[in-house]
Structure formats: C-alpha cells, structure tokens
Motif scaffolding. Sequence first.
Motif, PDB file in Angstrom:
ATOM      1  N   HIS A   1       0.823  -1.209   0.000  1.00  0.00           N
ATOM      2  CA  HIS A   1       0.000   0.000   0.000  1.00  0.00           C
ATOM      3  C   HIS A   1       0.860   1.264   0.000  1.00  0.00           C
ATOM      4  O   HIS A   1       0.326   2.376   0.019  1.00  0.00           O
ATOM      5  N   ALA A   2       2.170   1.103   0.011  1.00  0.00           N
ATOM      6  CA  ALA A   2       3.069   2.265   0.090  1.00  0.00           C
ATOM      7  C   ALA A   2       2.862   3.199  -1.106  1.00  0.00           C
ATOM      8  O   ALA A   2       2.562   2.746  -2.215  1.00  0.00           O
ATOM      9  N   PRO A   3       3.013   4.509  -0.895  1.00  0.00           N
ATOM     10  CA  PRO A   3       2.745   5.460  -1.990  1.00  0.00           C
ATOM     11  C   PRO A   3       3.792   5.441  -3.097  1.00  0.00           C
ATOM     12  O   PRO A   3       3.535   5.924  -4.197  1.00  0.00           O
ATOM     13  N   SER A   4       4.997   4.909  -2.821  1.00  0.00           N
ATOM     14  CA  SER A   4       6.051   4.884  -3.832  1.00  0.00           C
ATOM     15  C   SER A   4       6.942   3.671  -3.596  1.00  0.00           C
ATOM     16  O   SER A   4       6.869   3.019  -2.550  1.00  0.00           O
ATOM     17  N   GLU A   5       7.815   3.408  -4.576  1.00  0.00           N
ATOM     18  CA  GLU A   5       8.710   2.267  -4.440  1.00  0.00           C
ATOM     19  C   GLU A   5       9.708   2.486  -3.304  1.00  0.00           C
ATOM     20  O   GLU A   5      10.018   1.557  -2.541  1.00  0.00           O
ATOM     21  N   ASP A   6      10.188   3.729  -3.138  1.00  0.00           N
ATOM     22  CA  ASP A   6      11.125   4.011  -2.042  1.00  0.00           C
ATOM     23  C   ASP A   6      10.475   3.768  -0.684  1.00  0.00           C
ATOM     24  O   ASP A   6      11.090   3.168   0.211  1.00  0.00           O
ATOM     25  N   ALA A   7       9.223   4.229  -0.541  1.00  0.00           N
ATOM     26  CA  ALA A   7       8.510   4.022   0.718  1.00  0.00           C
ATOM     27  C   ALA A   7       8.255   2.532   0.961  1.00  0.00           C
ATOM     28  O   ALA A   7       8.302   2.056   2.096  1.00  0.00           O
ATOM     29  N   ALA A   8       8.010   1.796  -0.127  1.00  0.00           N
ATOM     30  CA  ALA A   8       7.779   0.358  -0.012  1.00  0.00           C
ATOM     31  C   ALA A   8       9.034  -0.364   0.463  1.00  0.00           C
ATOM     32  O   ALA A   8       8.970  -1.280   1.296  1.00  0.00           O
TER      33      ALA A   8
ATOM     34  N   ILE B   1       8.350  -6.794  -6.588  1.00  0.00           N
ATOM     35  CA  ILE B   1       6.971  -6.355  -6.872  1.00  0.00           C
ATOM     36  C   ILE B   1       6.940  -4.907  -7.356  1.00  0.00           C
ATOM     37  O   ILE B   1       5.902  -4.272  -7.363  1.00  0.00           O
ATOM     38  N   SER B   2       8.087  -4.390  -7.799  1.00  0.00           N
ATOM     39  CA  SER B   2       8.223  -2.955  -8.055  1.00  0.00           C
ATOM     40  C   SER B   2       7.274  -2.370  -9.096  1.00  0.00           C
ATOM     41  O   SER B   2       6.889  -1.194  -8.963  1.00  0.00           O
ATOM     42  N   PRO B   3       6.885  -3.061 -10.194  1.00  0.00           N
ATOM     43  CA  PRO B   3       6.042  -2.389 -11.204  1.00  0.00           C
ATOM     44  C   PRO B   3       4.758  -1.785 -10.649  1.00  0.00           C
ATOM     45  O   PRO B   3       4.258  -0.793 -11.196  1.00  0.00           O
ATOM     46  N   ILE B   4       4.238  -2.332  -9.569  1.00  0.00           N
ATOM     47  CA  ILE B   4       2.932  -1.882  -9.070  1.00  0.00           C
ATOM     48  C   ILE B   4       2.966  -0.445  -8.551  1.00  0.00           C
ATOM     49  O   ILE B   4       1.941   0.244  -8.530  1.00  0.00           O
TER      50      ILE B   4
ATOM     51  N   PHE C   1       1.488   2.890 -10.208  1.00  0.00           N
ATOM     52  CA  PHE C   1       0.052   3.069 -10.372  1.00  0.00           C
ATOM     53  C   PHE C   1      -0.573   3.720  -9.149  1.00  0.00           C
ATOM     54  O   PHE C   1      -0.047   3.634  -8.030  1.00  0.00           O
ATOM     55  N   SER C   2      -1.743   4.354  -9.381  1.00  0.00           N
ATOM     56  CA  SER C   2      -2.513   4.899  -8.261  1.00  0.00           C
ATOM     57  C   SER C   2      -3.155   3.764  -7.480  1.00  0.00           C
ATOM     58  O   SER C   2      -3.156   2.604  -7.897  1.00  0.00           O
ATOM     59  N   SER C   3      -3.754   4.111  -6.350  1.00  0.00           N
ATOM     60  CA  SER C   3      -4.377   3.088  -5.499  1.00  0.00           C
ATOM     61  C   SER C   3      -5.539   2.404  -6.218  1.00  0.00           C
ATOM     62  O   SER C   3      -5.795   1.213  -6.002  1.00  0.00           O
TER      63      SER C   3
END
Length: 404
Positions: A291-298, A323-326, A329-331
């Motif tokens: 659910h993270a807003p960006s890949e860095d936050a994830a 799982i980075s491609p996701i 995208f927006s939520s």
Amino acid sequence: MARRKRKPMSEGKKNIIGMLLEEYDIKSAKDIEDALKDLLGGTIQEMLESEMDDHLGYQEYERSDNPNSRNGKKTKKIRGNFGETEIEVPQDRDGSFEPKVVKKRQKDISGIEQKIIALYAKGMTTRQISETIEDIYGFEVSDGMVSDITDRLLPQIEDWQKRPLDEVYPIVFIDAVHFSVRDNGQIRKLAAYVILAVSITGHKEVLSIHIGENESAKYWLGVLNELKNRGVKDILVICADGLTGMKEAVSAAFPQTELQRCIVHQVRNTLKYVGEKNKKEFSNDLKTIYHAPSEDAALEALDRVTEKWEDDYPNAMKNWDVISPIFKFSSDVRKVIYNTNAIESLNSGYRRLNKQRSVFPSDKALLTALYLATHEIAKKWTMPLRNWGKVLGELEIMYPDRLS
C-alpha cells in the motif's frame, strides 16, 4: 403479511381427484406418486397414438388408400420424475413415423442430463451422482452413463478453449490450483493453470484452462502464443506468481507487457510460514509494503517488516523485492491488480471440487469439472469492476495508443 387465499378448486379438478381416489385406492403420498406415474405413461401412450393417426392421415381400424399403415408396437422404458415407466411406441410399415412427445432413442423425459451435469459441476463423483439420481428419481444411472454424458461436453469445451478473444486485455492473471489425478493406476499431482482476464469494459473473463505438469519457458510460450492465435494482440499487465519460465515467455510473446508478481500469491506464500497467532498482525504489516505510496517508501516498509519478523519467521519475506512495477500506479489501479476477489472467487469454487472428490479419474475429467465450475462462478460476473472508469482512464494515459 396477509395470507394469500387459495383459489377454489374447479368442479372438473374435483371430479378428476375423486376418480383418481376411486380408481387407484389412494391411501398415501406414495400411492399418489404411483398413480401419477401410471397416468403419465397412459397419457404419453395416447399422445403417441394420436401422433400416428396424424402421421398416417386416418385412425386405427379406418380404411384408407395410404400404402403406409400401422405395423405393431415396440416396448420402450422411459425415465421420468416418478421413476421408470413402460410405454408401447406404435410403428409404421415404411418406418417414417417420427414421434414428437418421446423422440426416437430418447429414454429420459425429465431433463436428467442437465441435472447430471449440474451435479458434476458441484464436484460430485460419478458414483455419488449415480446414487443421488437413484435416491431422487428411483432408477439406476450407471457410472458409465454419467461419464458418457459428461464426455459429450468435451467438444463444447474444445470450442470454448478455441473461441476468439478480444484484441487487448488491460490485466491478465495466471493462477494455479493443484489436484490429484489418477493415471495408469498411479495418483499424480497436476496443476490447473487458469488464465483470468479483465476486459476493456472492466468485466472478468476466464480465457482458458490448462492442465499441466512441467513449467518452462517453452510451455508458457505455447500458452501465450495460443492466446495470440485466438486474436489477442496486446496485454498491458500480466499478474502471475514466480512460475518457471514465465518472464522469458512474456518477453517473447508480448514484449511490451509488464510482468507483475501477483500480490495475492505473494501474501499467501508469505503467510504459510507464519504462526496462526501472528497472522493478523503480520498481514497488516505486509499491507504497509504494497500500500506504500512509492517504491522508495515500499522498500523502507520492507526493511521494517523484515527486521521485525525475521527472527521468528526467517523464510517469510522472500521475493518481496520483485513487486516494483505496481508502485507506478494509483491506489485505484493497484486494487484491481492485487485485489483477491477475482482470483479467490474462482479458487473457492475450485476448492469445493477438491473437497467433493480427493482424486479425479483422469485429466479429461478434471478439465470437464473445472469448465463446469468456471461457468457456474462466471454467472455472477455481470458487473464491471468497481471504479473501472477511473482505472481505464489512468491506463490509457500510462499506456498511450494501446487500448484503442
């Protein structure tokens, strides 16, 4: 609510019932069934005689110039909702009589084939179906007859597997469910690979089902090329678990398609390492990753979750770095990609098959059961996915000129 008044019985019905009671000496519900069974046979017999009269153009014992004539009767047993009934089908001399009320070679008048297919779709074995039909309808249906009826679906399944498809699918899921199948006296575990798509209109559709053993790039390339041969020109995103050879096959068949590790599988594979008492808390922690807003936050969330749980469950957090491609995208789009509803509604139906029968007699029987179960489940897929308009709009911007 006021009780609905029953319409008064007509004099004609009262007279019929009175004659039934007198003629058949009815004393129980079983006597009523026996009487109706006898009346059914008699009614069909009279209708057949009338059909023959109409076919020949004259009634029995009348004189006629028609060279064709009656030529005795042939005894035939028919199955109905009250069990087996014996009738005598009139024959004509030149064999041109085609009865309509009970057609030639028709032995069942209760739609029993559709009932057998419906029971098979619920995962019942041929033996269970035979016993159920005998309990309900009072006549025996052999295992062979059930198999013959379900085998007649095979050309229909083949046509379904070859039907033309849309040119573009925004999202496609590839999922595997495992079943035990008997082969030459041995029991093998086979995977049923189900390809589930979301169409441009936002509707779910199972494109095909494949029964397979060995995953490889060659195998998956064959599966994807089959989709191309049926008309698919482009897929925006394919969601799949870490299936062997899938990445190479997607690159060859659909080079513009993004391969996304399926979040549903990722969560499922992770939680199987987690103790029951911690599953809820662990699940909530996993959500902070996807659910993270960006890949860095994830990635930061991934480090926190791994550090928190790695001592208790060292094998749980494997492959969460793929799982980075996701995250681009927006939520709204993410929910379509990682929402479990589409896959789980299928899996729950397929799991019922596993509960009903521990071993399938052949891969052909497994494919038939999966096909029927899929169509039962798909009957509920009448509406597009939630917020599909917003999702489609974002995908059109993200992938220009590919959805037209």
